[in-house]
Design a protein around this motif. Structure first.
Motif, PDB file in Angstrom:
ATOM      1  N   ASN A 198       3.784   6.895  -9.082  1.00 36.81           N
ATOM      2  CA  ASN A 198       4.725   5.862  -9.220  1.00 36.81           C
ATOM      3  C   ASN A 198       6.046   5.962  -9.053  1.00 36.81           C
ATOM      4  O   ASN A 198       6.848   6.498 -10.097  1.00 36.81           O
ATOM      5  N   PRO A 199       6.484   5.916  -7.946  1.00 36.41           N
ATOM      6  CA  PRO A 199       8.098   6.223  -7.571  1.00 36.41           C
ATOM      7  C   PRO A 199       9.115   5.659  -8.482  1.00 36.41           C
ATOM      8  O   PRO A 199      10.039   6.434  -8.829  1.00 36.41           O
TER       9      PRO A 199
ATOM     10  N   LEU B 237       8.575  -6.007   2.034  1.00 28.78           N
ATOM     11  CA  LEU B 237       7.823  -4.966   2.541  1.00 28.78           C
ATOM     12  C   LEU B 237       6.139  -5.582   2.870  1.00 28.78           C
ATOM     13  O   LEU B 237       5.788  -6.333   2.152  1.00 28.78           O
ATOM     14  N   PRO B 238       5.635  -4.951   3.826  1.00 30.77           N
ATOM     15  CA  PRO B 238       4.151  -5.357   3.860  1.00 30.77           C
ATOM     16  C   PRO B 238       3.578  -4.851   2.646  1.00 30.77           C
ATOM     17  O   PRO B 238       3.890  -3.820   1.976  1.00 30.77           O
ATOM     18  N   PRO B 239       2.581  -5.373   2.113  1.00 27.73           N
ATOM     19  CA  PRO B 239       1.679  -5.353   0.734  1.00 27.73           C
ATOM     20  C   PRO B 239       1.448  -3.687   0.645  1.00 27.73           C
ATOM     21  O   PRO B 239       1.811  -3.056  -0.203  1.00 27.73           O
ATOM     22  N   GLU B 240       0.918  -3.154   1.752  1.00 28.35           N
ATOM     23  CA  GLU B 240       0.665  -1.434   1.605  1.00 28.35           C
ATOM     24  C   GLU B 240       1.922  -0.608   1.393  1.00 28.35           C
ATOM     25  O   GLU B 240       1.869   0.273   0.990  1.00 28.35           O
ATOM     26  N   ARG B 241       3.093  -1.151   1.597  1.00 33.71           N
ATOM     27  CA  ARG B 241       4.323  -0.183   1.511  1.00 33.71           C
ATOM     28  C   ARG B 241       5.208  -0.611   0.207  1.00 33.71           C
ATOM     29  O   ARG B 241       5.950   0.084  -0.149  1.00 33.71           O
ATOM     30  N   GLN B 242       4.781  -1.800  -0.395  1.00 36.55           N
ATOM     31  CA  GLN B 242       5.456  -2.227  -1.810  1.00 36.55           C
ATOM     32  C   GLN B 242       5.369  -1.113  -2.762  1.00 36.55           C
ATOM     33  O   GLN B 242       4.280  -0.442  -2.975  1.00 36.55           O
ATOM     34  N   GLY B 243       6.365  -0.759  -3.237  1.00 34.79           N
ATOM     35  CA  GLY B 243       6.363   0.249  -4.376  1.00 34.79           C
ATOM     36  C   GLY B 243       6.039   1.384  -3.998  1.00 34.79           C
ATOM     37  O   GLY B 243       5.934   2.561  -4.740  1.00 34.79           O
ATOM     38  N   SER B 244       6.199   1.998  -2.777  1.00 35.30           N
ATOM     39  CA  SER B 244       5.954   3.210  -2.059  1.00 35.30           C
ATOM     40  C   SER B 244       7.305   4.326  -2.245  1.00 35.30           C
ATOM     41  O   SER B 244       7.055   5.378  -1.929  1.00 35.30           O
TER      42      SER B 244
ATOM     43  N   ARG C  56       5.600   7.611  -2.806  1.00 27.34           N
ATOM     44  CA  ARG C  56       4.282   7.637  -3.274  1.00 27.34           C
ATOM     45  C   ARG C  56       3.373   8.204  -2.430  1.00 27.34           C
ATOM     46  O   ARG C  56       3.394   8.284  -1.071  1.00 27.34           O
ATOM     47  N   VAL C  57       2.392   9.026  -2.902  1.00 28.46           N
ATOM     48  CA  VAL C  57       1.371   9.905  -2.105  1.00 28.46           C
ATOM     49  C   VAL C  57       0.015   9.608  -2.779  1.00 28.46           C
ATOM     50  O   VAL C  57       0.002   9.417  -3.907  1.00 28.46           O
ATOM     51  N   PRO C  58      -0.887   9.727  -1.922  1.00 24.87           N
ATOM     52  CA  PRO C  58      -2.446   9.366  -2.164  1.00 24.87           C
ATOM     53  C   PRO C  58      -2.775  10.326  -3.267  1.00 24.87           C
ATOM     54  O   PRO C  58      -3.608  10.182  -4.288  1.00 24.87           O
TER      55      PRO C  58
END
Length: 144
Positions: free
Chosen positions: A15-16, A48-55, A73-75
């Motif tokens: 959670n950046p 941002l594209p949904p997959e980049r939001q909050g990254s 953010r990392v998996p």
């Protein structure tokens, strides 16, 4: 002779924004202004594209002296001890009980922000006392 360069310290995390805001409180850092054309970071993030939001998130030293901190953010979760960590210099110039008291006072403040106390390492005749802690996602750091 090498040229002196600025550095950025990067944290891998889940959670950046949460981790960045913790470190802002620890160090007195601030969130930088959003990119041009955006009223705030939420507006930018929503673009941002949904997959980049909050990254990603960042914080900076308001005096411009300290390095920029970047949080991505990392998996994968944290599984081992950090090979590099920050030392937060709260006891500089202090020794003995006075130093430990300064470390303990800062520890109490950081516990309220979500940090975890790990271990007080007492002075050993070579090194002064320091207090090992973890941030809100378990990254080790020292109060030194």
């Amino acid at each position: 002779m090498a040229t002196v360069r600025q550095i950025q310290v990067t944290f891998d995390c889940a959670n950046p924004e949460r981790v960045a805001r913790f470190w802002c409180e620890v160090l007195g850092y601030v969130i930088p202004p959003p990119p041009p054309g955006f009223a705030d970071w939420n507006e930018f993030d929503n673009s941002l594209p949904p997959e980049r939001q909050g990254s990603a998130f960042a914080c900076i030293d308001p005096t411009g002296v300290g390095p920029r901190l970047f949080f991505q953010r990392v998996p994968e979760g944290k599984v081992v001890k950090n090979r590099v960590h920050l030392d937060v210099r709260v006891g500089t110039g202090l020794v003995g009980a006075e130093r430990v008291a300064a470390l303990e006072a800062e520890c109490a403040r950081l516990l309220a922000l979500g940090a975890t106390r790990v271990q007080l390492l007492t002075a050993d005749g070579f090194n002064e006392s320091c207090l090992v802690m973890q941030d809100v996602e378990g990254n080790e750091f020292c109060l030194d």
